[in-house]
Motif scaffolding. Structure first.
Motif, PDB file in Angstrom:
ATOM      1  N   GLY A 187      41.296  29.958   6.964  1.00 45.11           N
ATOM      2  CA  GLY A 187      41.817  30.240   5.640  1.00 45.11           C
ATOM      3  C   GLY A 187      42.912  29.272   5.239  1.00 45.11           C
ATOM      4  N   TRP A 188      43.565  29.606   4.114  1.00 46.52           N
ATOM      5  CA  TRP A 188      44.670  28.770   3.639  1.00 46.52           C
ATOM      6  C   TRP A 188      45.784  28.744   4.664  1.00 46.52           C
ATOM      7  CZ3 TRP A 188      43.875  25.646  -0.239  1.00 46.52           C
ATOM      8  CH2 TRP A 188      42.934  25.983  -1.202  1.00 46.52           C
ATOM      9  N   GLY A 189      46.268  27.567   4.937  1.00 45.36           N
ATOM     10  CA  GLY A 189      47.338  27.441   5.921  1.00 45.36           C
ATOM     11  C   GLY A 189      46.892  27.692   7.333  1.00 45.36           C
ATOM     12  N   GLY A 190      45.593  27.621   7.571  1.00 52.33           N
ATOM     13  CA  GLY A 190      45.070  27.862   8.900  1.00 52.33           C
ATOM     14  C   GLY A 190      45.379  26.732   9.856  1.00 52.33           C
ATOM     15  N   SER A 226      35.123  28.774   7.562  1.00 56.79           N
ATOM     16  CA  SER A 226      36.487  28.310   7.305  1.00 56.79           C
ATOM     17  C   SER A 226      37.462  29.458   7.061  1.00 56.79           C
ATOM     18  CB  SER A 226      36.501  27.341   6.137  1.00 56.79           C
ATOM     19  OG  SER A 226      36.074  27.986   4.946  1.00 56.79           O
ATOM     20  N   ALA A 227      36.960  30.609   6.675  1.00 54.27           N
ATOM     21  CA  ALA A 227      37.828  31.720   6.306  1.00 54.27           C
ATOM     22  C   ALA A 227      38.347  32.510   7.497  1.00 54.27           C
ATOM     23  CB  ALA A 227      37.089  32.663   5.356  1.00 54.27           C
ATOM     24  N   ASN A 268      36.310  22.437   9.776  1.00 48.23           N
ATOM     25  CA  ASN A 268      35.687  23.334   8.804  1.00 48.23           C
ATOM     26  C   ASN A 268      34.555  22.660   8.038  1.00 48.23           C
ATOM     27  OD1 ASN A 268      37.339  25.503   9.494  1.00 48.23           O
ATOM     28  ND2 ASN A 268      38.887  24.970   7.967  1.00 48.23           N
ATOM     29  N   THR A 315      43.538  29.927  13.696  1.00 44.72           N
ATOM     30  CA  THR A 315      43.399  30.648  12.437  1.00 44.72           C
ATOM     31  C   THR A 315      42.619  29.841  11.413  1.00 44.72           C
ATOM     32  OG1 THR A 315      45.540  29.818  11.678  1.00 44.72           O
ATOM     33  CG2 THR A 315      45.515  31.954  12.783  1.00 44.72           C
TER      34      THR A 315
END
Length: 119
Positions: free
Chosen positions: A54-57, A30-31, A76, A52
């Motif tokens: 991560g956060w806001g991916g 997920s990162a 994810n 992308t």
């Protein structure tokens, strides 16, 4: 152990569709930005699409030669990336691979999945 298992390829006529899937394991899926690449016979491997992590991916990017025809997505929860390919053309014939996005050093490549577009 890092592993990518690509599936969903096959033989399709021009204008047809395929949906590729990539099951990833052995790293924090997920990162990371995930990407699909392809390699046609006698040619170098090239980037097809990325998404992308991560956060806001979830932001996507496509090579010009697939824009408007291919769509990349990720799940994810299942450590899976998919590539929906529409309006396939003979020049899309290649082995398709998934791996990290091009901004990272690639992890061990999987076997890939063969896509053949032919009438």
């Amino acid at each position: 152990q890092v592993q990518f298992v690509e599936s969903g390829g096959g033989l399709v006529q021009p204008g047809g569709s395929l949906r590729l899937s990539c099951a990833a394991s052995g790293f924090s899926f997920s990162a990371y930005t995930m990407a699909w690449y392809r390699q046609a016979p006698g040619k170098q491997r090239e980037l097809v699409a990325s998404i992308t992590g991560g956060w806001g991916g979830g932001n996507t990017n496509y090579a010009d030669f697939v824009k408007g025809r291919f769509a990349i997505a990720r799940d994810n929860a299942k450590n899976t990336a998919v590539l929906q390919m529409n309006n396939l053309q003979p020049e899309d014939t290649a082995v398709y691979y998934c791996n990290l996005g091009s901004g990272y050093s690639p992890l061990a490549w999987g076997q890939g999945t063969q896509v053949t577009v032919s009438s």
